[in-house]
Enzyme design. Structure first.
Site, PDB file in Angstrom:
ATOM      1  N   THR A 365       0.849  -1.188   0.000  1.00 17.59           N
ATOM      2  CA  THR A 365       0.000   0.000   0.000  1.00 17.59           C
ATOM      3  C   THR A 365       0.883   1.235   0.000  1.00 17.59           C
ATOM      4  O   THR A 365       2.001   1.203   0.520  1.00 17.59           O
ATOM      5  CB  THR A 365      -0.942   0.001   1.215  1.00 17.59           C
ATOM      6  OG1 THR A 365      -1.731   1.183   1.208  1.00 17.59           O
ATOM      7  CG2 THR A 365      -0.160  -0.042   2.526  1.00 17.59           C
ATOM      8  N   HIS A 417       2.611 -10.905  14.539  1.00 19.21           N
ATOM      9  CA  HIS A 417       3.617 -11.384  15.484  1.00 19.21           C
ATOM     10  C   HIS A 417       3.302 -12.775  16.027  1.00 19.21           C
ATOM     11  O   HIS A 417       4.133 -13.371  16.723  1.00 19.21           O
ATOM     12  CB  HIS A 417       3.738 -10.387  16.641  1.00 19.21           C
ATOM     13  CG  HIS A 417       5.127 -10.327  17.218  1.00 19.21           C
ATOM     14  ND1 HIS A 417       6.094 -11.253  16.935  1.00 19.21           N
ATOM     15  CD2 HIS A 417       5.708  -9.433  18.074  1.00 19.21           C
ATOM     16  CE1 HIS A 417       7.198 -10.947  17.584  1.00 19.21           C
ATOM     17  NE2 HIS A 417       6.998  -9.844  18.281  1.00 19.21           N
TER      18      HIS A 417
END
Length: 444
Positions: A365, A417
């Site tokens: 993006t 994560h």
């Protein structure tokens, strides 16, 4: 003979669609394959053509209503019986024509920054950047044709608005409407007339929202696309443990290559040589080196993907969409540049197929096209990471104990994560940074 307009199945997993806008009203003649209505699904917005030539005799599913696949949305009387249907009273101009609807609006050129210069990508979770390629979407054939894209947007109004404008001798091209992309609405006409024909009456509010005299608030329903974006963003934050890291990149080598080769590149390939294809090439190389970022989670398993399908976030006037460059690992820099422009243009023209916004393995993006230094984009599920491209501009930098002017920009990596450790994510972006700062001109 009556022919039903059936809700199509726009992709294997899609079971329903919402009518965004009817391009014809009851009693209008239609040609076979002429755009008849716009349909929105959780994957893509698209125009749907008429299955037959004749007269639109009945609309069964109105604007904002949802229909399941294989159900009838409308009916068309084919030639022969069409004459009777064509004489139906104009009262059949139902509320769908007056309801605010998404226009097939041409997309204005993206705001440019030094990185843009024809830059073609967009920005993801927070109104992603606009890809290059500025061609405007073609207005429906039954609408007024105007000289410029801006005029086409304004005159692309409902029959009621056009009739009001004609009755009061109002030039729609002289108004800036409050609808999407400047579409002139019934309230805009009323405000204009109440203001004594003053343009200020219709444009006193900020672009996109106009308050008529006495109004203190304005309530509008969320579009189908905006609802789906909201659902996906919240679901992603709820699913992934988001962490972001940031890197500064020296684009001076890339900038020099662009300047040396941009004219020849445009002549040979028909698209501008922007910074984005260089970034795409580096990302593909990095994904090959770090396959954990080109994977997804399925229950208690990690699914690695051999194919690299790059999602490119594209900002539209009515929302956000992420078309996918399939098998990016098989494309060179020119192929990636052309694929990006093609997808961006067809996204704005509502010509994308559902399959072209599915199957992404990694998303890029570009908030930098609006001048943002960097962003913290939300992961596009079920992917595990997303790369944000910040604005690229000349800045002062210390080089070899001296102050120099360099072409600089930031990259941000948002990663899950649960699966990806910070060290792996940082190594991944370091790989991209190294390739960009030492880009081989023979790859262009």
């Amino acid at each position: 003979m009556k022919v039903d307009v059936i809700m199509p199945q726009m992709g294997e997993s899609i079971q329903e669609g919402t009518v965004v806008r009817w391009l014809k009203k009851v009693g209008d003649k239609v040609k076979r394959d002429e755009p008849l209505l716009e349909i929105s699904t959780d994957k893509v917005d698209a125009e749907f053509p008429s299955p037959a030539a004749g007269v639109l005799s009945d609309i069964k599913v109105g604007v904002g209503k949802t229909g399941e696949i294989k159900t009838a949305l409308a009916a068309i009387e084919t030639e022969g019986e069409a004459g009777a249907a064509a004489s139906a009273p104009e009262a059949a101009e139902s509320s769908q024509q007056e309801a605010p609807a998404k226009p097939a609006a041409p997309s204005p050129p993206p705001k440019t920054s030094p990185q843009a210069d024809g830059d073609s990508t967009p920005r993801s979770a927070e109104k992603p950047s606009r890809p290059a390629g500025e061609p405007a979407a073609t207005p429906a054939p039954s609408r007024n044709e105007a000289a410029t894209s801006e005029e086409r947007i304004r005159t692309h109004s409902s029959p009621l608005v056009r009739r009001m404008a004609k009755e009061h001798d109002v030039d729609l091209t002289a108004l800036t409407g409050s609808g999407i992309s400047g579409r002139v609405t019934k309230k805009d006409i009323e405000a204009y007339l109440q203001g004594g024909g003053s343009q200020g009456a219709a444009t006193a509010a900020a672009p996109g929202v106009a308050f008529t005299p006495g109004e203190r608030t304005k309530v509008e329903p969320l579009s189908v696309m905006r609802k789906k974006i909201a659902e996906h963003m919240v679901a992603s934050k709820r699913t992934s443990a988001h962490v972001h890291s940031f890197f500064e990149v020296d684009y001076s080598v890339v900038d020099r290559i662009r300047k040396e080769k941009k004219e020849d590149f445009l002549d040979r390939h028909g698209v501008k040589l922007t910074y984005l294809p260089f970034i795409f090439v580096a990302v593909v190389d990095a994904l090959k080196a770090f396959p954990a970022l080109n994977a997804s989670v399925d229950g208690d398993t990690l699914v690695y993907k051999k194919d690299i399908n790059l999602g490119v976030a594209v900002a539209l006037d009515w929302g956000l969409i992420v078309p996918v460059i399939k098998n990016a690992e098989e494309k060179n820099l020119a192929g990636l540049a052309k694929a990006t422009v093609d997808l961006a243009e067809r996204a704005r023209a509502k010509k994308l197929l559902p399959a072209e916004v599915q199957g992404g393995t990694f998303t890029i993006t570009n908030p930098g096209v609006f001048g943002s230094l960097f962003g913290t984009p939300i992961i596009n599920q079920p992917q595990l990471a997303i790369l944000g491209v910040g604005t690229i501009e000349k800045r002062l930098k210390v080089v070899d104990e001296a102050i120099a002017i360099r072409t600089m920009g930031y990259l941000s990596i948002g990663f899950d994560h649960r699966i990806i450790d910070g060290a792996v994510a940082d190594q991944f972006v370091s790989h991209i940074k190294k390739l960009l700062e030492n880009f081989d001109p023979r790859r262009v």
